[in-house]
Design a protein around this motif. Structure first.
Motif, PDB file in Angstrom:
ATOM      1  N   VAL A  58       0.857  -1.186   0.000  1.00  0.00           N
ATOM      2  CA  VAL A  58       0.000   0.000   0.000  1.00  0.00           C
ATOM      3  C   VAL A  58       0.893   1.236   0.000  1.00  0.00           C
ATOM      4  CG1 VAL A  58      -1.827   1.228   1.239  1.00  0.00           C
ATOM      5  CG2 VAL A  58      -1.717  -1.272   1.353  1.00  0.00           C
ATOM      6  N   PRO A  59       0.626   2.190  -0.885  1.00  0.00           N
ATOM      7  CA  PRO A  59       1.406   3.422  -0.828  1.00  0.00           C
ATOM      8  C   PRO A  59       1.275   4.075   0.552  1.00  0.00           C
ATOM      9  CG  PRO A  59       0.077   3.356  -2.826  1.00  0.00           C
ATOM     10  CD  PRO A  59      -0.371   2.210  -1.956  1.00  0.00           C
ATOM     11  N   GLU A  60       2.373   4.662   1.017  1.00  0.00           N
ATOM     12  CA  GLU A  60       2.372   5.303   2.331  1.00  0.00           C
ATOM     13  C   GLU A  60       1.221   6.309   2.444  1.00  0.00           C
ATOM     14  OE1 GLU A  60       5.702   7.211   5.306  1.00  0.00           O
ATOM     15  OE2 GLU A  60       5.899   7.575   3.167  1.00  0.00           O
ATOM     16  N   PRO A  65      -4.751  -0.287  -1.667  1.00  0.00           N
ATOM     17  CA  PRO A  65      -3.599  -1.147  -1.919  1.00  0.00           C
ATOM     18  C   PRO A  65      -3.280  -1.250  -3.407  1.00  0.00           C
ATOM     19  CG  PRO A  65      -5.535  -2.472  -1.471  1.00  0.00           C
ATOM     20  CD  PRO A  65      -5.929  -1.035  -1.244  1.00  0.00           C
ATOM     21  N   HIS A  66      -2.042  -1.619  -3.672  1.00  0.00           N
ATOM     22  CA  HIS A  66      -1.630  -1.930  -5.035  1.00  0.00           C
ATOM     23  C   HIS A  66      -2.485  -3.085  -5.547  1.00  0.00           C
ATOM     24  CE1 HIS A  66       1.044  -2.660  -8.440  1.00  0.00           C
ATOM     25  NE2 HIS A  66       0.968  -3.945  -8.136  1.00  0.00           N
ATOM     26  N   GLN A  67      -2.819  -3.080  -6.824  1.00  0.00           N
ATOM     27  CA  GLN A  67      -3.625  -4.138  -7.430  1.00  0.00           C
ATOM     28  C   GLN A  67      -2.777  -4.919  -8.422  1.00  0.00           C
ATOM     29  OE1 GLN A  67      -7.355  -4.553  -7.194  1.00  0.00           O
ATOM     30  NE2 GLN A  67      -6.840  -3.531  -5.276  1.00  0.00           N
ATOM     31  N   GLN A  92      10.751  -6.020  -1.319  1.00  0.00           N
ATOM     32  CA  GLN A  92      11.847  -5.055  -1.360  1.00  0.00           C
ATOM     33  C   GLN A  92      11.647  -4.018  -2.459  1.00  0.00           C
ATOM     34  OE1 GLN A  92      14.334  -4.361   0.771  1.00  0.00           O
ATOM     35  NE2 GLN A  92      13.216  -5.857   2.018  1.00  0.00           N
ATOM     36  N   ARG A  93      11.121  -4.460  -3.607  1.00  0.00           N
ATOM     37  CA  ARG A  93      10.848  -3.515  -4.697  1.00  0.00           C
ATOM     38  C   ARG A  93       9.840  -2.449  -4.255  1.00  0.00           C
ATOM     39  NH1 ARG A  93      10.158  -8.418  -7.957  1.00  0.00           N
ATOM     40  NH2 ARG A  93      12.231  -9.038  -8.591  1.00  0.00           N
ATOM     41  N   PHE A  94       8.817  -2.885  -3.532  1.00  0.00           N
ATOM     42  CA  PHE A  94       7.809  -1.936  -3.060  1.00  0.00           C
ATOM     43  C   PHE A  94       8.356  -1.047  -1.949  1.00  0.00           C
ATOM     44  CE2 PHE A  94       4.830  -4.763  -5.234  1.00  0.00           C
ATOM     45  CZ  PHE A  94       3.990  -3.832  -5.822  1.00  0.00           C
ATOM     46  N   LEU A  95       9.167  -1.602  -1.066  1.00  0.00           N
ATOM     47  CA  LEU A  95       9.730  -0.804   0.022  1.00  0.00           C
ATOM     48  C   LEU A  95      10.608   0.320  -0.517  1.00  0.00           C
ATOM     49  CD1 LEU A  95      10.585  -3.618   2.610  1.00  0.00           C
ATOM     50  CD2 LEU A  95       8.772  -1.883   2.780  1.00  0.00           C
ATOM     51  N   THR A  96      11.361   0.052  -1.593  1.00  0.00           N
ATOM     52  CA  THR A  96      12.214   1.103  -2.164  1.00  0.00           C
ATOM     53  C   THR A  96      11.387   2.216  -2.801  1.00  0.00           C
ATOM     54  OG1 THR A  96      12.440  -0.076  -4.264  1.00  0.00           O
ATOM     55  CG2 THR A  96      14.139  -0.477  -2.601  1.00  0.00           C
TER      56      THR A  96
END
Length: 133
Positions: A58-60, A65-67, A92-96
């Motif tokens: 989910v974007p901060e 949420p991302h779909q 990790q890709r989403f966290l970055t």
């Protein structure tokens, strides 16, 4: 499943749960009129306590949420992975990108009759008391 019930190496707790699942199938068939087919007649011992892990991103500061979108199935707010490492790489890709993420183990599923779902250790290792944390 019969092989596990009959085996001397099967723990009494697992044997009890396998017999109980057999009784539940019989009840569903005889008393509820549900046709279980061959679902939950096989038992699979997994290497881990889950069948798949699901990733949610989910974007901060967002509640959307991302779909992940798939042909025929449509879009989902989670993605399942058979290997935890694959989910962690995607996480990790989403966290970055600044997303908040969650990876959770899925202990039960159903193919809704499309396939003969097995009974598995992710299911049978669950605590008997759902209120116990």
């Amino acid at each position: 499943m019969d092989r596990f019930i009959a085996s001397e190496t099967t723990s009494p707790e697992l044997r009890h749960k396998l017999i109980l699942s057999r009784q539940a199938r019989h009840f569903a068939d005889r008393r509820l009129g549900l046709a279980p087919g061959d679902a939950f007649t096989d038992y699979v011992a997994l290497d881990h306590p889950w069948v798949v892990v699901s990733l949610v991103a989910v974007p901060e500061f967002s509640l959307q949420p991302h779909q992940w979108c798939y042909p025929i199935l449509g879009c989902q707010a989670y993605r399942g992975y058979f290997h935890l490492e694959d989910a962690q790489r995607e996480e990790q890709r989403f966290l970055t990108k600044g997303y908040d993420t969650f990876i959770g183990g899925v202990t039960a599923y159903s193919t809704l009759g499309w396939f003969d779902d097995p009974l598995h250790s992710g299911f049978t290792n669950l605590d008997n008391d759902p209120m116990v944390a």
